[in-house]
Design a protein around this motif. Sequence first.
Motif, PDB file in Angstrom:
ATOM      1  N   ALA A 104       0.823  -1.213   0.000  1.00 29.92           N
ATOM      2  CA  ALA A 104       0.000   0.000   0.000  1.00 29.92           C
ATOM      3  C   ALA A 104       0.855   1.260   0.000  1.00 29.92           C
ATOM      4  N   ALA A 105       1.913   1.295   0.795  1.00 27.25           N
ATOM      5  CA  ALA A 105       2.753   2.495   0.866  1.00 27.25           C
ATOM      6  C   ALA A 105       3.372   2.806  -0.490  1.00 27.25           C
ATOM      7  N   ARG A 106       3.827   1.770  -1.188  1.00 30.99           N
ATOM      8  CA  ARG A 106       4.440   1.999  -2.501  1.00 30.99           C
ATOM      9  C   ARG A 106       3.396   2.402  -3.540  1.00 30.99           C
ATOM     10  N   ALA A 107       2.227   1.796  -3.494  1.00 27.96           N
ATOM     11  CA  ALA A 107       1.164   2.143  -4.439  1.00 27.96           C
ATOM     12  C   ALA A 107       0.693   3.580  -4.207  1.00 27.96           C
ATOM     13  N   LEU A 108       0.521   3.950  -2.942  1.00 29.61           N
ATOM     14  CA  LEU A 108       0.097   5.315  -2.636  1.00 29.61           C
ATOM     15  C   LEU A 108       1.148   6.328  -3.075  1.00 29.61           C
ATOM     16  N   ALA A 109       2.406   6.006  -2.853  1.00 29.21           N
ATOM     17  CA  ALA A 109       3.486   6.904  -3.273  1.00 29.21           C
ATOM     18  C   ALA A 109       3.499   7.048  -4.796  1.00 29.21           C
ATOM     19  N   CYS A 110       3.270   5.956  -5.506  1.00 30.39           N
ATOM     20  CA  CYS A 110       3.225   6.017  -6.978  1.00 30.39           C
ATOM     21  C   CYS A 110       2.066   6.876  -7.473  1.00 30.39           C
ATOM     22  N   LEU A 111       0.961   6.857  -6.741  1.00 29.22           N
ATOM     23  CA  LEU A 111      -0.200   7.666  -7.122  1.00 29.22           C
ATOM     24  C   LEU A 111      -0.047   9.131  -6.723  1.00 29.22           C
ATOM     25  N   GLY A 112       0.900   9.423  -5.826  1.00 29.85           N
ATOM     26  CA  GLY A 112       1.144  10.800  -5.422  1.00 29.85           C
ATOM     27  C   GLY A 112       0.653  11.172  -4.038  1.00 29.85           C
ATOM     28  N   PHE A 113       0.308  10.186  -3.240  1.00 28.22           N
ATOM     29  CA  PHE A 113      -0.083  10.452  -1.847  1.00 28.22           C
ATOM     30  C   PHE A 113       1.163  10.316  -0.988  1.00 28.22           C
ATOM     31  N   GLY A 114       1.842  11.430  -0.742  1.00 25.63           N
ATOM     32  CA  GLY A 114       3.105  11.407  -0.023  1.00 25.63           C
ATOM     33  C   GLY A 114       2.966  11.657   1.457  1.00 25.63           C
ATOM     34  N   ALA A 115       4.078  11.520   2.164  1.00 26.63           N
ATOM     35  CA  ALA A 115       4.102  11.720   3.614  1.00 26.63           C
ATOM     36  C   ALA A 115       3.799  13.168   3.998  1.00 26.63           C
ATOM     37  N   LYS A 116       4.072  14.117   3.103  1.00 26.63           N
ATOM     38  CA  LYS A 116       3.841  15.539   3.408  1.00 26.63           C
ATOM     39  C   LYS A 116       2.651  16.113   2.646  1.00 26.63           C
ATOM     40  N   PHE A 139     -13.016   9.416   0.812  1.00 28.42           N
ATOM     41  CA  PHE A 139     -12.116   8.517   0.087  1.00 28.42           C
ATOM     42  C   PHE A 139     -10.741   9.149  -0.135  1.00 28.42           C
ATOM     43  N   PHE A 140     -10.715  10.351  -0.699  1.00 25.45           N
ATOM     44  CA  PHE A 140      -9.450  11.014  -1.003  1.00 25.45           C
ATOM     45  C   PHE A 140      -8.684  11.325   0.282  1.00 25.45           C
ATOM     46  N   ALA A 141      -9.384  11.813   1.295  1.00 24.18           N
ATOM     47  CA  ALA A 141      -8.731  12.143   2.568  1.00 24.18           C
ATOM     48  C   ALA A 141      -8.156  10.899   3.243  1.00 24.18           C
ATOM     49  N   THR A 142      -8.858   9.783   3.121  1.00 24.43           N
ATOM     50  CA  THR A 142      -8.368   8.530   3.711  1.00 24.43           C
ATOM     51  C   THR A 142      -7.101   8.062   3.003  1.00 24.43           C
ATOM     52  N   ALA A 146      -3.449   7.772   4.698  1.00 23.10           N
ATOM     53  CA  ALA A 146      -2.662   6.542   4.633  1.00 23.10           C
ATOM     54  C   ALA A 146      -1.281   6.829   4.050  1.00 23.10           C
ATOM     55  N   GLY A 147      -1.215   7.682   3.034  1.00 23.56           N
ATOM     56  CA  GLY A 147       0.072   8.045   2.450  1.00 23.56           C
ATOM     57  C   GLY A 147       0.983   8.725   3.446  1.00 23.56           C
ATOM     58  N   ALA A 148       0.379   9.447   4.393  1.00 19.59           N
ATOM     59  CA  ALA A 148       1.145  10.148   5.422  1.00 19.59           C
ATOM     60  C   ALA A 148       1.304   9.304   6.685  1.00 19.59           C
TER      61      ALA A 148
END
Length: 194
Positions: A104-116, A139-142, A146-148
Amino acid sequence: MDKLAKIVADTVTGTQNAIPAVKALAASGAHLAKDTVSNMELHQITDKSARLAQESLTWMQAVAAEVDIKQSASNATTWVAENPRLVGEVASAAAVFLLPGFVAARALACLGFGAKGVVGGSAAAGLQPLLNPVGAGGFFATLQSAGAGGYGVPAVNAVVRGTVVLGEGVKYFVTSYWRSGAVEANSSLERSSG
């Protein structure tokens, strides 16, 4: 293989050695609980606990005597060698199920949901204006949470696990259907009617 046989033997021996400890523990528990249960009931409980421990030990010894560890290991090795694709699929699915955050962390990072926050120029950045205003808990906020590493992590991990289970279920259904000959039967019906 001899090491495994020794482990089984040590486990059986350990269980045999534990029976007196179980009796002593039950007796001490009986002593502590004498205000709420009669001594006769406590004696029966102690005897039953010791009897159950002995029955378990007898069962373990019988199973250990029947299992040919070397043959079982040989059979398992042969099966793995004959089914490498299936072993790979099962191992991959198990790894994703057990470590959903890794995927999930890698998929979210690939989609652009970063830690910051949302990464500029990413798919998430392109989607965000379409969803404005972004509501808390949506949905988007969740996904962003998760990305953060926030509250969305368990929800996204559950989706990843659910996807693995659903995918394995569909794969099982399709392969079972295919093996049953239903596909070939349907094909012959279409040919005969056409």
